[in-house]
Design an enzyme around this catalytic site. Structure first.
Site, PDB file in Angstrom:
ATOM      1  N   GLY A  48       0.816  -1.205   0.000  1.00 11.27           N
ATOM      2  CA  GLY A  48       0.000   0.000   0.000  1.00 11.27           C
ATOM      3  C   GLY A  48       0.851   1.257   0.000  1.00 11.27           C
ATOM      4  O   GLY A  48       1.911   1.306   0.616  1.00 11.27           O
ATOM      5  N   GLU A 159       5.523  -5.767   6.005  1.00 14.84           N
ATOM      6  CA  GLU A 159       5.945  -7.143   6.229  1.00 14.84           C
ATOM      7  C   GLU A 159       5.983  -7.956   4.931  1.00 14.84           C
ATOM      8  O   GLU A 159       6.904  -8.744   4.712  1.00 14.84           O
ATOM      9  CB  GLU A 159       5.011  -7.822   7.236  1.00 14.84           C
ATOM     10  CG  GLU A 159       5.486  -9.212   7.629  1.00 14.84           C
ATOM     11  CD  GLU A 159       4.390 -10.074   8.214  1.00 14.84           C
ATOM     12  OE1 GLU A 159       4.727 -11.125   8.770  1.00 14.84           O
ATOM     13  OE2 GLU A 159       3.199  -9.709   8.079  1.00 14.84           O
ATOM     14  N   ASP A 183       0.050   1.077   9.452  1.00 17.72           N
ATOM     15  CA  ASP A 183      -0.392   0.326  10.633  1.00 17.72           C
ATOM     16  C   ASP A 183       0.656   0.343  11.748  1.00 17.72           C
ATOM     17  O   ASP A 183       0.338   0.007  12.891  1.00 17.72           O
ATOM     18  CB  ASP A 183      -0.678  -1.131  10.253  1.00 17.72           C
ATOM     19  CG  ASP A 183      -1.914  -1.267   9.379  1.00 17.72           C
ATOM     20  OD1 ASP A 183      -2.682  -0.297   9.284  1.00 17.72           O
ATOM     21  OD2 ASP A 183      -2.095  -2.342   8.783  1.00 17.72           O
ATOM     22  N   MET A 225      -8.086   1.955   9.184  1.00 20.03           N
ATOM     23  CA  MET A 225      -7.346   0.760   8.785  1.00 20.03           C
ATOM     24  C   MET A 225      -6.687   0.142  10.005  1.00 20.03           C
ATOM     25  O   MET A 225      -6.626   0.752  11.073  1.00 20.03           O
ATOM     26  CB  MET A 225      -6.323   1.107   7.708  1.00 20.03           C
ATOM     27  CG  MET A 225      -6.952   1.427   6.360  1.00 20.03           C
ATOM     28  SD  MET A 225      -5.728   1.723   5.060  1.00 20.03           S
ATOM     29  CE  MET A 225      -6.812   1.853   3.635  1.00 20.03           C
ATOM     30  N   GLY A 226      -6.179  -1.057   9.819  1.00 23.19           N
ATOM     31  CA  GLY A 226      -5.572  -1.788  10.928  1.00 23.19           C
ATOM     32  C   GLY A 226      -6.087  -3.210  10.940  1.00 23.19           C
ATOM     33  O   GLY A 226      -7.050  -3.523  11.633  1.00 23.19           O
ATOM     34  N   ARG A 227      -5.463  -4.059  10.135  1.00 24.29           N
ATOM     35  CA  ARG A 227      -5.932  -5.440   9.969  1.00 24.29           C
ATOM     36  C   ARG A 227      -5.789  -6.250  11.251  1.00 24.29           C
ATOM     37  O   ARG A 227      -6.738  -6.871  11.722  1.00 24.29           O
ATOM     38  CB  ARG A 227      -5.143  -6.101   8.839  1.00 24.29           C
ATOM     39  CG  ARG A 227      -5.469  -7.554   8.594  1.00 24.29           C
ATOM     40  CD  ARG A 227      -4.624  -8.110   7.463  1.00 24.29           C
ATOM     41  NE  ARG A 227      -4.916  -7.443   6.219  1.00 24.29           N
ATOM     42  CZ  ARG A 227      -5.904  -7.798   5.395  1.00 24.29           C
ATOM     43  NH1 ARG A 227      -6.670  -8.829   5.711  1.00 24.29           N
ATOM     44  NH2 ARG A 227      -6.115  -7.139   4.280  1.00 24.29           N
ATOM     45  N   ARG A 322     -24.589   6.951  12.968  1.00 22.98           N
ATOM     46  CA  ARG A 322     -24.109   6.885  11.602  1.00 22.98           C
ATOM     47  C   ARG A 322     -22.694   6.290  11.612  1.00 22.98           C
ATOM     48  O   ARG A 322     -22.022   6.238  12.637  1.00 22.98           O
ATOM     49  CB  ARG A 322     -24.066   8.278  10.959  1.00 22.98           C
ATOM     50  CG  ARG A 322     -25.418   8.959  10.861  1.00 22.98           C
ATOM     51  CD  ARG A 322     -26.271   8.326   9.771  1.00 22.98           C
ATOM     52  NE  ARG A 322     -27.490   9.079   9.560  1.00 22.98           N
ATOM     53  CZ  ARG A 322     -28.628   8.880  10.228  1.00 22.98           C
ATOM     54  NH1 ARG A 322     -28.676   7.956  11.186  1.00 22.98           N
ATOM     55  NH2 ARG A 322     -29.707   9.589   9.954  1.00 22.98           N
ATOM     56  N   ARG A 331      -4.241   7.008   3.566  1.00 18.31           N
ATOM     57  CA  ARG A 331      -3.000   6.845   2.810  1.00 18.31           C
ATOM     58  C   ARG A 331      -2.656   8.094   1.997  1.00 18.31           C
ATOM     59  O   ARG A 331      -1.575   8.189   1.443  1.00 18.31           O
ATOM     60  CB  ARG A 331      -3.125   5.668   1.840  1.00 18.31           C
ATOM     61  CG  ARG A 331      -3.309   4.322   2.499  1.00 18.31           C
ATOM     62  CD  ARG A 331      -3.158   3.217   1.463  1.00 18.31           C
ATOM     63  NE  ARG A 331      -3.334   1.902   2.036  1.00 18.31           N
ATOM     64  CZ  ARG A 331      -2.402   1.241   2.725  1.00 18.31           C
ATOM     65  NH1 ARG A 331      -1.221   1.806   2.922  1.00 18.31           N
ATOM     66  NH2 ARG A 331      -2.637   0.047   3.199  1.00 18.31           N
TER      67      ARG A 331
END
Length: 404
Positions: A48, A159, A183, A225-227, A322, A331
């Site tokens: 990304g 990674e 992240d 974001m933040g898997r 909402r 990004r």
């Protein structure tokens, strides 16, 4: 006794001068290694995009080609940029001028002079994995590196990108890594390029959101974001003053969330902001996904948790709710001052590592100092939020006591 003619003596003197000149030049050649030690660096960005990538490319290039520094080194450098990440090194045809122009770019100080001011990556990026077990193109990669005359590959990424760099290193290619991920979940470094700018974006967007939330007395659930790691949600939520922050490291209980919101109702506060990481999940459930399609590194696309939480809150409490997904906004934009500084430091460190022959390693920030760590220690695991140190599990927010 034979006497030498004037012409013979002149030729002898000329020969002596040429001899000593040869010895001098040979000495300089050996001492400085201008020709023997010239190296070609290929730099690429993978995964990304994020603000700070262009700055890292700039400082790799400027440090490598700096003439003043070059006069003090035992080697000189040529730098080329590889477009579209690992895909560029896989798809390039070294024998085709058009392909070379598409996938490689010669870089020098003039070309990269203003790059650190801009977000994204001027080289382009991709999620191509040349070591994908289902489509292994490592032999093509190695062959192209050899044909292009590349001596060192500098890979800027997270990674996945650095995992490919490590695989390449194990095959005998000299590689150096620079940490990049919004992240901020890379092991071995306290900081990764892009994180600070992304936190600033979250903070700015929530600051804007407060005006409409307050005007309508609404609850807003903001998805970041933040898997697997909740650093973005946690720091973004803390900086923006979010009432509740939900992160992947601690599954949440919806009844407890609703109770916290009900307790706030009736006070002078007319609204509430919840920040939730895309990888957060309710107790006993899995992550929410937007697509089951798997990329070349084995990942599915996460998302949808904010809508789920908003719907549940409104259904359980009747409070108007909402949701908003920040997605790729995190990004985008120009890099923050901190990301520009870290891009500079990491880019310079990468060239220092090449000079010192510290290959198969990643530039790193640890306790305020720039250092390097082996790539093999940075992959296969992630730097997650320590919920004992940094997270209040009862209030679903950052800790309010720091010194224990």
């Amino acid at each position: 006794m034979l006497k030498a003619s004037r012409k013979q003596m002149a030729r002898a003197r000329q020969g002596t001068e040429e001899y000593y000149q040869f010895i001098y030049l040979t000495s300089e050649f050996i001492n400085h290694g201008r020709l023997l030690m010239k190296m070609k660096i290929a730099v690429l960005t993978g995964g990304g995009d994020c603000p700070g990538l262009n700055g890292a490319v700039k400082w790799v290039t400027k440090s490598a080609t700096d003439q003043w520094l070059g006069s003090k080194r035992s080697m000189s450098f040529e730098v080329i940029g590889i477009t579209d990440g690992w895909r560029g090194l896989v798809d390039v045809d070294p024998d085709d001028p058009k392909s070379l122009a598409k996938y490689t770019r010669p870089l020098d100080e003039e070309i990269v002079r203003t790059w650190d001011r801009y977000g994204g990556t001027n080289l382009g990026t991709s999620r191509t994995n040349p070591f994908n077990p289902k489509n292994d193109r490592s032999e093509i990669l190695l062959d192209n590196i050899k044909k292009l005359g590349i001596d060192v590959v500098v890979a800027i990424g997270g990674e996945d990108t650095l995992g490919a760099a490590y695989s390449l290193h194990k095959l005998g290619i000299k590689t150096v890594g620079i940490p990049k991920t919004i992240d901020n979940d890379l092991v071995g470094t306290d900081y990764s390029i892009g994180f600070d700018t992304a936190v600033n974006v979250i903070t700015e967007e929530i600051d804007r959101l407060r005006t409409t939330a307050g005007s309508h007395s609404r609850i807003f659930v903001v998805e970041t974001m933040g898997r697997h790691a909740g650093w973005l949600a946690l720091h973004g939520g803390e900086c923006s003053g979010a009432y509740i922050i939900l992160i992947p490291e601690h599954p949440f209980n919806l009844d407890e969330i609703c109770t916290l919101l009900q307790e706030r109702k009736g006070r002078e506060i007319r609204y509430a902001i919840l920040v939730v990481s895309e990888g957060a999940k309710p107790v006993g459930q899995k992550e929410f996904i937007t697509s089951s399609k798997i990329d070349e590194f084995g990942h599915v696309a996460l998302g949808g948790i904010a809508k789920f939480v908003a719907d549940e809150i409104e259904g359980r409490t009747s409070l108007e709710t909402r949701h908003l997904i920040l997605s790729h906004l995190q990004r985008g934009g120009t890099p923050s001052a901190h990301d520009r500084l870290m891009a500079r430091w990491f880019g310079i460190a990468a060239v220092d590592m090449i000079i010192n022959e510290d290959f198969g390693r990643m530039a790193s920030l640890q306790r305020g100092e720039i250092t390097s760590v082996p790539l093999k220690e940075c992959i296969g695991k992630l730097k997650l939020v320590d919920t004992v140190k940094y997270y209040d599990k009862e209030r679903y927010n950052g800790r309010r006591s720091i010194i224990s």
